[in-house]
Design a protein around this motif. Structure first.
Motif, PDB file in Angstrom:
ATOM      1  N   ASP A 142       2.484  14.352  -1.549  1.00  6.53           N
ATOM      2  CA  ASP A 142       1.366  15.302  -1.742  1.00  6.53           C
ATOM      3  C   ASP A 142       0.446  15.367  -0.524  1.00  6.53           C
ATOM      4  O   ASP A 142      -0.374  16.282  -0.398  1.00  6.53           O
ATOM      5  N   MET A 143       0.580  14.391   0.414  1.00  6.69           N
ATOM      6  CA  MET A 143      -0.319  14.359   1.573  1.00  6.69           C
ATOM      7  C   MET A 143       0.270  14.985   2.833  1.00  6.69           C
ATOM      8  O   MET A 143      -0.373  15.002   3.886  1.00  6.69           O
ATOM      9  N   ASN A 145       7.228   8.071  -0.490  1.00  2.96           N
ATOM     10  CA  ASN A 145       6.115   8.400  -1.394  1.00  2.96           C
ATOM     11  C   ASN A 145       4.913   9.017  -0.665  1.00  2.96           C
ATOM     12  O   ASN A 145       4.827   8.981   0.558  1.00  2.96           O
ATOM     13  N   LYS A 146       3.992   9.540  -1.459  1.00  2.00           N
ATOM     14  CA  LYS A 146       2.765  10.236  -1.013  1.00  2.00           C
ATOM     15  C   LYS A 146       3.087  11.609  -0.422  1.00  2.00           C
ATOM     16  O   LYS A 146       2.418  12.081   0.505  1.00  2.00           O
ATOM     17  N   SER A 191       5.822  11.629  -5.248  1.00  2.00           N
ATOM     18  CA  SER A 191       4.369  11.478  -5.273  1.00  2.00           C
ATOM     19  C   SER A 191       3.963  10.841  -6.586  1.00  2.00           C
ATOM     20  O   SER A 191       4.179  11.407  -7.654  1.00  2.00           O
ATOM     21  N   ALA A 192       3.378   9.654  -6.484  1.00  2.00           N
ATOM     22  CA  ALA A 192       2.852   9.002  -7.687  1.00  2.00           C
ATOM     23  C   ALA A 192       1.638   9.768  -8.200  1.00  2.00           C
ATOM     24  O   ALA A 192       1.272   9.660  -9.368  1.00  2.00           O
ATOM     25  N   LYS A 193       1.029  10.569  -7.315  1.00  4.88           N
ATOM     26  CA  LYS A 193      -0.167  11.311  -7.701  1.00  4.88           C
ATOM     27  C   LYS A 193       0.182  12.538  -8.539  1.00  4.88           C
ATOM     28  O   LYS A 193      -0.366  12.744  -9.616  1.00  4.88           O
ATOM     29  N   GLY A 227       0.772  -1.244   0.000  1.00  5.14           N
ATOM     30  CA  GLY A 227       0.000   0.000   0.000  1.00  5.14           C
ATOM     31  C   GLY A 227       0.806   1.299   0.000  1.00  5.14           C
ATOM     32  O   GLY A 227       0.228   2.379   0.103  1.00  5.14           O
ATOM     33  N   VAL A 228       2.126   1.201  -0.121  1.00  4.21           N
ATOM     34  CA  VAL A 228       2.947   2.423  -0.073  1.00  4.21           C
ATOM     35  C   VAL A 228       2.953   3.185  -1.402  1.00  4.21           C
ATOM     36  O   VAL A 228       3.352   4.352  -1.452  1.00  4.21           O
ATOM     37  N   GLY A 229       2.530   2.508  -2.475  1.00  5.28           N
ATOM     38  CA  GLY A 229       2.446   3.176  -3.776  1.00  5.28           C
ATOM     39  C   GLY A 229       3.409   2.656  -4.826  1.00  5.28           C
ATOM     40  O   GLY A 229       3.682   3.339  -5.815  1.00  5.28           O
ATOM     41  N   LYS A 230       3.863   1.419  -4.678  1.00  4.17           N
ATOM     42  CA  LYS A 230       4.801   0.855  -5.650  1.00  4.17           C
ATOM     43  C   LYS A 230       4.185   0.796  -7.046  1.00  4.17           C
ATOM     44  O   LYS A 230       4.767   1.263  -8.028  1.00  4.17           O
ATOM     45  N   THR A 231       2.998   0.202  -7.109  1.00  5.97           N
ATOM     46  CA  THR A 231       2.340   0.042  -8.409  1.00  5.97           C
ATOM     47  C   THR A 231       1.984   1.410  -9.003  1.00  5.97           C
ATOM     48  O   THR A 231       2.119   1.629 -10.216  1.00  5.97           O
ATOM     49  N   SER A 232       1.596   2.335  -8.129  1.00  6.89           N
ATOM     50  CA  SER A 232       1.241   3.680  -8.598  1.00  6.89           C
ATOM     51  C   SER A 232       2.460   4.418  -9.160  1.00  6.89           C
ATOM     52  O   SER A 232       2.346   5.163 -10.133  1.00  6.89           O
ATOM     53  N   SER A 241      -4.297   6.655 -10.282  1.00  5.88           N
ATOM     54  CA  SER A 241      -5.659   6.332  -9.884  1.00  5.88           C
ATOM     55  C   SER A 241      -5.718   6.266  -8.366  1.00  5.88           C
ATOM     56  O   SER A 241      -4.787   5.774  -7.724  1.00  5.88           O
ATOM     57  N   ASP A 242      -6.812   6.743  -7.779  1.00  7.70           N
ATOM     58  CA  ASP A 242      -6.966   6.687  -6.328  1.00  7.70           C
ATOM     59  C   ASP A 242      -7.340   5.299  -5.849  1.00  7.70           C
ATOM     60  O   ASP A 242      -7.272   4.989  -4.672  1.00  7.70           O
ATOM     61  N   TYR A 285      -6.992   1.279  -5.317  1.00  5.73           N
ATOM     62  CA  TYR A 285      -5.871   0.367  -5.151  1.00  5.73           C
ATOM     63  C   TYR A 285      -5.729  -0.443  -6.428  1.00  5.73           C
ATOM     64  O   TYR A 285      -6.671  -1.058  -6.917  1.00  5.73           O
TER      65      TYR A 285
END
Ligand code: GDP
Ligand code: MG
Length: 174
Positions: free
Chosen positions: A126-127, A123-124, A155-157, A15-20, A31-32, A34
């Motif tokens: 942006d939060m 990662n993340k 940030s993957a976002k 859930g840390v954002g590897k795929t993102s 994408s928000d 999962y």
């Protein structure tokens, strides 16, 4: 012109954002939801490496391995990491325990590939308020380990530093 391919791995808690991160890098999309990763997904992307020795630089094809997060992972880590020339170790700045696991993840990777290079992605970003990010980055430098190239706030976002993590790794693979 021959194409050189190098395997790199994404690794970190669930859930840390590897795929993102891979998706942002390869497809420029976020994408928000999962993005469930079943087993291992391998993505390809070519990057240009400029070199003083080569007039026009050179293309390198990254084969980016992204594994599904799982507690059963330890058993397959050996196979997953085998032959990897580099790794992006990912933590999530909104989940401190994932940051505390980074060192362990680095050690698992280096146990299989002691000469490969590593980039750390926090990662993340942006939060979290920008004023805290540099402090967090300073806390997770791993300067005592040889193969660590750098620690990035990503940030993957928004795409912040996503190209940079892969580009930094790529320049060390040739
Ligand atoms: P993985 O298990 O490490 O592959 O994590 P995912 O890429 O599936 O991401 C898990 C969740 O975090 C999803 O809901 C994503 O949308 C979200 N996420 C991933 N990266 C970021 C980011 O940089 N910023 C924000 N705000 N959310 C993110
Ligand atoms: Mg995933």
């Amino acid at each position: 012109m021959s194409i050189i391919s190098k395997k790199i791995c994404l690794f970190g808690d669930f859930g840390v954002g590897k795929t993102s991160l891979v998706r942002q890098f390869v497809e420029s999309q976020f994408s928000d939801e999962y993005l469930s990763t079943v087993g291992v997904k391998i993505s390809r992307k070519s990057v240009n490496i400029s070199s003083k020795d080569l007039d026009d630089g050179r293309n390198l094809q990254l084969l980016i391995w992204d594994i599904e997060g799982s507690n059963k992972f330890k058993a397959v880590a050996q196979n997953y990491f085998q032959g990897s020339k580099g790794a992006v170790i990912v933590g999530d700045v909104t989940q401190p325990e994932t940051l505390n696991h980074i060192r362990e993840h680095i050690q698992s990777f280096l146990a299989v590939n002691p000469k490969s290079y590593i980039v750390v992605a926090l990662n993340k970003s942006d939060m979290i308020a920008a004023e805290y990010l540099e402090n967090i980055r300073q806390m997770y430098q791993f300067n005592d380990l040889n193969n660590i190239l750098d620690t990035y706030i990503t940030s993957a976002k928004t795409g912040n530093n996503v190209d940079e993590i892969f580009q930094t790794l790529a320049t060390h693979l040739i």
